[in-house]
Motif scaffolding. Sequence first.
Motif, PDB file in Angstrom:
ATOM      1  N   SER A  59      25.483  52.084  34.739  1.00  0.00           N
ATOM      2  CA  SER A  59      26.323  52.140  35.933  1.00  0.00           C
ATOM      3  C   SER A  59      27.540  52.969  35.555  1.00  0.00           C
ATOM      4  O   SER A  59      27.559  53.616  34.502  1.00  0.00           O
ATOM      5  CB  SER A  59      26.724  50.733  36.379  1.00  0.00           C
ATOM      6  N   LYS A  60      28.586  52.939  36.361  1.00  0.00           N
ATOM      7  CA  LYS A  60      29.746  53.780  36.115  1.00  0.00           C
ATOM      8  C   LYS A  60      30.387  53.512  34.759  1.00  0.00           C
ATOM      9  O   LYS A  60      30.765  54.436  34.042  1.00  0.00           O
ATOM     10  CB  LYS A  60      30.781  53.576  37.221  1.00  0.00           C
ATOM     11  N   ASP A  61      30.542  52.239  34.386  1.00  0.00           N
ATOM     12  CA  ASP A  61      31.249  51.885  33.164  1.00  0.00           C
ATOM     13  C   ASP A  61      30.438  51.040  32.196  1.00  0.00           C
ATOM     14  O   ASP A  61      30.975  50.551  31.198  1.00  0.00           O
ATOM     15  CB  ASP A  61      32.528  51.106  33.500  1.00  0.00           C
ATOM     16  N   ILE A  62      29.164  50.867  32.461  1.00  0.00           N
ATOM     17  CA  ILE A  62      28.354  49.948  31.662  1.00  0.00           C
ATOM     18  C   ILE A  62      26.999  50.567  31.335  1.00  0.00           C
ATOM     19  O   ILE A  62      26.385  51.230  32.172  1.00  0.00           O
ATOM     20  CB  ILE A  62      28.149  48.615  32.409  1.00  0.00           C
ATOM     21  N   VAL A  63      26.554  50.319  30.103  1.00  0.00           N
ATOM     22  CA  VAL A  63      25.208  50.699  29.693  1.00  0.00           C
ATOM     23  C   VAL A  63      24.544  49.457  29.091  1.00  0.00           C
ATOM     24  O   VAL A  63      25.141  48.774  28.254  1.00  0.00           O
ATOM     25  CB  VAL A  63      25.242  51.839  28.652  1.00  0.00           C
ATOM     26  N   ILE A  64      23.334  49.154  29.542  1.00  0.00           N
ATOM     27  CA  ILE A  64      22.590  48.016  29.021  1.00  0.00           C
ATOM     28  C   ILE A  64      21.518  48.527  28.069  1.00  0.00           C
ATOM     29  O   ILE A  64      20.775  49.462  28.381  1.00  0.00           O
ATOM     30  CB  ILE A  64      21.913  47.205  30.154  1.00  0.00           C
ATOM     31  N   LEU A  65      21.457  47.901  26.872  1.00  0.00           N
ATOM     32  CA  LEU A  65      20.484  48.293  25.859  1.00  0.00           C
ATOM     33  C   LEU A  65      19.555  47.140  25.541  1.00  0.00           C
ATOM     34  O   LEU A  65      19.983  45.986  25.480  1.00  0.00           O
ATOM     35  CB  LEU A  65      21.197  48.684  24.551  1.00  0.00           C
ATOM     36  N   LYS A  66      18.295  47.467  25.301  1.00  0.00           N
ATOM     37  CA  LYS A  66      17.364  46.505  24.732  1.00  0.00           C
ATOM     38  C   LYS A  66      17.283  46.815  23.245  1.00  0.00           C
ATOM     39  O   LYS A  66      16.959  47.935  22.847  1.00  0.00           O
ATOM     40  CB  LYS A  66      15.985  46.625  25.375  1.00  0.00           C
ATOM     41  N   VAL A  67      17.589  45.820  22.424  1.00  0.00           N
ATOM     42  CA  VAL A  67      17.666  46.026  20.980  1.00  0.00           C
ATOM     43  C   VAL A  67      16.286  46.274  20.383  1.00  0.00           C
ATOM     44  O   VAL A  67      15.355  45.487  20.592  1.00  0.00           O
ATOM     45  CB  VAL A  67      18.319  44.815  20.300  1.00  0.00           C
ATOM     46  N   ASP A  68      16.174  47.384  19.637  1.00  0.00           N
ATOM     47  CA  ASP A  68      14.919  47.705  18.945  1.00  0.00           C
ATOM     48  C   ASP A  68      14.951  47.259  17.486  1.00  0.00           C
ATOM     49  O   ASP A  68      13.957  46.752  16.956  1.00  0.00           O
ATOM     50  CB  ASP A  68      14.661  49.215  19.015  1.00  0.00           C
ATOM     51  N   SER A  69      16.069  47.470  16.827  1.00  0.00           N
ATOM     52  CA  SER A  69      16.185  47.084  15.415  1.00  0.00           C
ATOM     53  C   SER A  69      17.629  46.777  15.083  1.00  0.00           C
ATOM     54  O   SER A  69      18.554  47.249  15.757  1.00  0.00           O
ATOM     55  CB  SER A  69      15.657  48.198  14.499  1.00  0.00           C
ATOM     56  N   VAL A  70      17.837  45.986  14.027  1.00  0.00           N
ATOM     57  CA  VAL A  70      19.168  45.565  13.608  1.00  0.00           C
ATOM     58  C   VAL A  70      19.323  45.808  12.107  1.00  0.00           C
ATOM     59  O   VAL A  70      18.402  45.534  11.338  1.00  0.00           O
ATOM     60  CB  VAL A  70      19.399  44.068  13.911  1.00  0.00           C
ATOM     61  N   ASP A  71      20.485  46.318  11.712  1.00  0.00           N
ATOM     62  CA  ASP A  71      20.749  46.562  10.297  1.00  0.00           C
ATOM     63  C   ASP A  71      22.079  45.929   9.906  1.00  0.00           C
ATOM     64  O   ASP A  71      23.065  46.025  10.648  1.00  0.00           O
ATOM     65  CB  ASP A  71      20.795  48.065  10.006  1.00  0.00           C
ATOM     66  N   HIS A  72      22.102  45.275   8.744  1.00  0.00           N
ATOM     67  CA  HIS A  72      23.327  44.676   8.220  1.00  0.00           C
ATOM     68  C   HIS A  72      23.652  45.367   6.901  1.00  0.00           C
ATOM     69  O   HIS A  72      22.973  45.148   5.900  1.00  0.00           O
ATOM     70  CB  HIS A  72      23.139  43.169   7.996  1.00  0.00           C
ATOM     71  N   ALA A  73      24.695  46.197   6.908  1.00  0.00           N
ATOM     72  CA  ALA A  73      25.085  46.924   5.701  1.00  0.00           C
ATOM     73  C   ALA A  73      26.044  46.090   4.860  1.00  0.00           C
ATOM     74  O   ALA A  73      26.794  45.255   5.387  1.00  0.00           O
ATOM     75  CB  ALA A  73      25.741  48.252   6.077  1.00  0.00           C
ATOM     76  N   SER A  74      26.023  46.310   3.573  1.00  0.00           N
ATOM     77  CA  SER A  74      26.945  45.641   2.666  1.00  0.00           C
ATOM     78  C   SER A  74      28.153  46.539   2.415  1.00  0.00           C
ATOM     79  O   SER A  74      28.020  47.765   2.330  1.00  0.00           O
ATOM     80  CB  SER A  74      26.258  45.338   1.332  1.00  0.00           C
ATOM     81  N   GLN A  75      29.318  45.931   2.294  1.00  0.00           N
ATOM     82  CA  GLN A  75      30.535  46.680   2.021  1.00  0.00           C
ATOM     83  C   GLN A  75      30.467  47.296   0.626  1.00  0.00           C
ATOM     84  O   GLN A  75      30.025  46.652  -0.328  1.00  0.00           O
ATOM     85  CB  GLN A  75      31.743  45.758   2.100  1.00  0.00           C
ATOM     86  N   SER A  76      30.878  48.557   0.529  1.00  0.00           N
ATOM     87  CA  SER A  76      30.860  49.244  -0.760  1.00  0.00           C
ATOM     88  C   SER A  76      31.866  48.621  -1.720  1.00  0.00           C
ATOM     89  O   SER A  76      32.901  48.082  -1.306  1.00  0.00           O
ATOM     90  CB  SER A  76      31.203  50.724  -0.583  1.00  0.00           C
ATOM     91  N   SER A  77      31.551  48.668  -2.993  1.00  0.00           N
ATOM     92  CA  SER A  77      32.450  48.175  -4.026  1.00  0.00           C
ATOM     93  C   SER A  77      32.393  49.144  -5.202  1.00  0.00           C
ATOM     94  O   SER A  77      31.310  49.567  -5.601  1.00  0.00           O
ATOM     95  CB  SER A  77      32.033  46.773  -4.470  1.00  0.00           C
ATOM     96  N   PRO A  78      33.543  49.546  -5.743  1.00  0.00           N
ATOM     97  CA  PRO A  78      34.885  49.116  -5.359  1.00  0.00           C
ATOM     98  C   PRO A  78      35.345  49.741  -4.045  1.00  0.00           C
ATOM     99  O   PRO A  78      34.810  50.762  -3.619  1.00  0.00           O
ATOM    100  CB  PRO A  78      35.749  49.625  -6.521  1.00  0.00           C
TER     101      PRO A  78
END
Length: 242
Positions: A59-78
């Motif tokens: 719509s004018k200000d909204i986009v609806i997505l159907k999730v295909d895949s999910v990724d959880h990245a780890s924070q870099s160290s140091p």
Amino acid sequence: MAHFYLLETLEVTTPGSLVTLDGAEGRHASTVSRVRVGESLLVGNGRGLTLSGTVTDTSKDIVILKVDSVDHASQSSPQITLVQALAKTDRDERAIEASTELGVDVVLAWAAERSVSKWEGPKIEKGLARWTAIVREATKQSVRPFLPVVESHVTTAQVCTRLAGCNLLVLDPTGDVSLGSLEIDERDIALIVGPEGGISPAEISRFREAGATIVTMGANILRTSTAGPAALAILNAKLGRC
């Protein structure tokens, strides 16, 4: 390549669920990028969560997505912090933009002794807001799972206090050792970059007292807009982050 949007309110989700891209990002996707049903988008929350989804409705200000895949990245160290001295024109902004694309984790605005640009009074809040916007857009451009933190406007003494315990690396042509040959330990790293006129002798002395190493990147003298990103590229290679 799929468009990448940041939605800080995004929480953990699962494939098949629906996600609403709204606010400024939804408006940009629907009215500027003109995404259409069936297109693929990437959405992240800036804290390591990124999902890929297919547009199901707009719509004018909204986009609806159907999730295909999910990724959880780890924070870099140091973690790597860029202490960027304020600089004239847009050289400090170019530095933080490129550094974000190269993977910096934290950005500090440093009021160095020789900084021509000065943030005082209302300029501090305005400057930090500007840097935050630049870092956010660079994060989207580089499709980074983590949004770097832009922290407060600091003096030299505050840099030393704020980053006590970090591996302080001051970039200066008169450095004691080349960054490329430096042994990197497990401590978080702070790259300190001076303004156009360089870092003053008094500031160098203060950083040495705080345990900093003064490092060089060769015979060429780099601009303040170039030094930080160049150092990050070297560190990325040394740390296996590229």
